[in-house]
Scaffold this motif. Structure first.
Motif, PDB file in Angstrom:
ATOM      1  N   THR A   1       0.849  -1.195   0.000  1.00 48.94           N
ATOM      2  CA  THR A   1       0.000   0.000   0.000  1.00 48.94           C
ATOM      3  C   THR A   1       0.884   1.244   0.000  1.00 48.94           C
ATOM      4  O   THR A   1       2.041   1.207   0.422  1.00 48.94           O
ATOM      5  CB  THR A   1      -0.916   0.033   1.245  1.00 48.94           C
ATOM      6  N   LYS A   2       0.318   2.319  -0.525  1.00 43.87           N
ATOM      7  CA  LYS A   2       0.991   3.613  -0.499  1.00 43.87           C
ATOM      8  C   LYS A   2      -0.005   4.633   0.056  1.00 43.87           C
ATOM      9  O   LYS A   2      -1.202   4.527  -0.194  1.00 43.87           O
ATOM     10  CB  LYS A   2       1.393   4.052  -1.911  1.00 43.87           C
ATOM     11  N   PRO A   3       0.476   5.630   0.771  1.00 43.23           N
ATOM     12  CA  PRO A   3      -0.419   6.670   1.243  1.00 43.23           C
ATOM     13  C   PRO A   3      -1.063   7.417   0.065  1.00 43.23           C
ATOM     14  O   PRO A   3      -0.401   7.689  -0.944  1.00 43.23           O
ATOM     15  CB  PRO A   3       0.483   7.607   2.043  1.00 43.23           C
TER      16      PRO A   3
ATOM     17  N   ILE B   1      -7.817   0.078  -4.821  1.00 41.40           N
ATOM     18  CA  ILE B   1      -8.560   0.042  -3.559  1.00 41.40           C
ATOM     19  C   ILE B   1      -8.100   1.237  -2.729  1.00 41.40           C
ATOM     20  O   ILE B   1      -6.897   1.471  -2.572  1.00 41.40           O
ATOM     21  CB  ILE B   1      -8.283  -1.256  -2.777  1.00 41.40           C
ATOM     22  N   ARG B   2      -9.072   1.958  -2.216  1.00 35.66           N
ATOM     23  CA  ARG B   2      -8.809   3.092  -1.327  1.00 35.66           C
ATOM     24  C   ARG B   2      -9.379   2.713   0.030  1.00 35.66           C
ATOM     25  O   ARG B   2     -10.560   2.437   0.155  1.00 35.66           O
ATOM     26  CB  ARG B   2      -9.492   4.339  -1.868  1.00 35.66           C
ATOM     27  N   GLU B   3      -8.519   2.674   1.055  1.00 39.05           N
ATOM     28  CA  GLU B   3      -8.939   2.227   2.385  1.00 39.05           C
ATOM     29  C   GLU B   3      -8.484   3.234   3.433  1.00 39.05           C
ATOM     30  O   GLU B   3      -7.310   3.620   3.454  1.00 39.05           O
ATOM     31  CB  GLU B   3      -8.333   0.856   2.662  1.00 39.05           C
ATOM     32  N   HIS B   4      -9.406   3.644   4.293  1.00 33.79           N
ATOM     33  CA  HIS B   4      -9.041   4.558   5.378  1.00 33.79           C
ATOM     34  C   HIS B   4      -8.659   3.745   6.603  1.00 33.79           C
ATOM     35  O   HIS B   4      -9.408   2.884   7.051  1.00 33.79           O
ATOM     36  CB  HIS B   4     -10.180   5.516   5.714  1.00 33.79           C
ATOM     37  N   VAL B   5      -7.482   4.015   7.143  1.00 35.34           N
ATOM     38  CA  VAL B   5      -6.998   3.342   8.341  1.00 35.34           C
ATOM     39  C   VAL B   5      -6.886   4.388   9.440  1.00 35.34           C
ATOM     40  O   VAL B   5      -6.167   5.385   9.279  1.00 35.34           O
ATOM     41  CB  VAL B   5      -5.626   2.658   8.085  1.00 35.34           C
TER      42      VAL B   5
END
Length: 94
Positions: free
Chosen positions: A20-22, A50-54
């Motif tokens: 993943t990358k920011p 895919i865009r995922e908020h952590v």
């Protein structure tokens, strides 16, 4: 004739890679060259991203399973057939 955007989408997916990358890093890299931002939009529209908020980290970007399958297809299509070559490694004389 293949769509010229396809090659740019593949480049984007390769650049994101398996990790993943920011989101900010990805968008900042895309903004450095004007035509690249539509490539981001196209990759999203095709479901390759895919865009995922952590919580505590922010939004992360990764390549979706569909995007990984497209990368695999592209890699296999790009590998030349070893059996069909008119020359082989052993044909080179020192």
């Amino acid at each position: 004739m293949p769509d010229p955007v396809d090659a740019l989408v593949i480049d984007l997916l390769e650049w994101i890679g398996p990790q993943t990358k920011p989101y900010a890093v990805v968008i900042d890299a895309l903004r450095t060259s004007c035509p690249r931002l539509p490539v981001w939009e196209e990759a999203n529209a095709r479901g390759y991203i895919i865009r995922e908020h952590v919580e505590g980290i922010g939004t992360l970007i990764s390549v979706s399973p569909i995007g990984l399958a497209i990368l695999n297809q592209h890699r296999h299509a790009s590998v030349p057939s070893l059996g069909k070559s008119s020359a082989s490694v052993g044909d080179c004389a020192p």
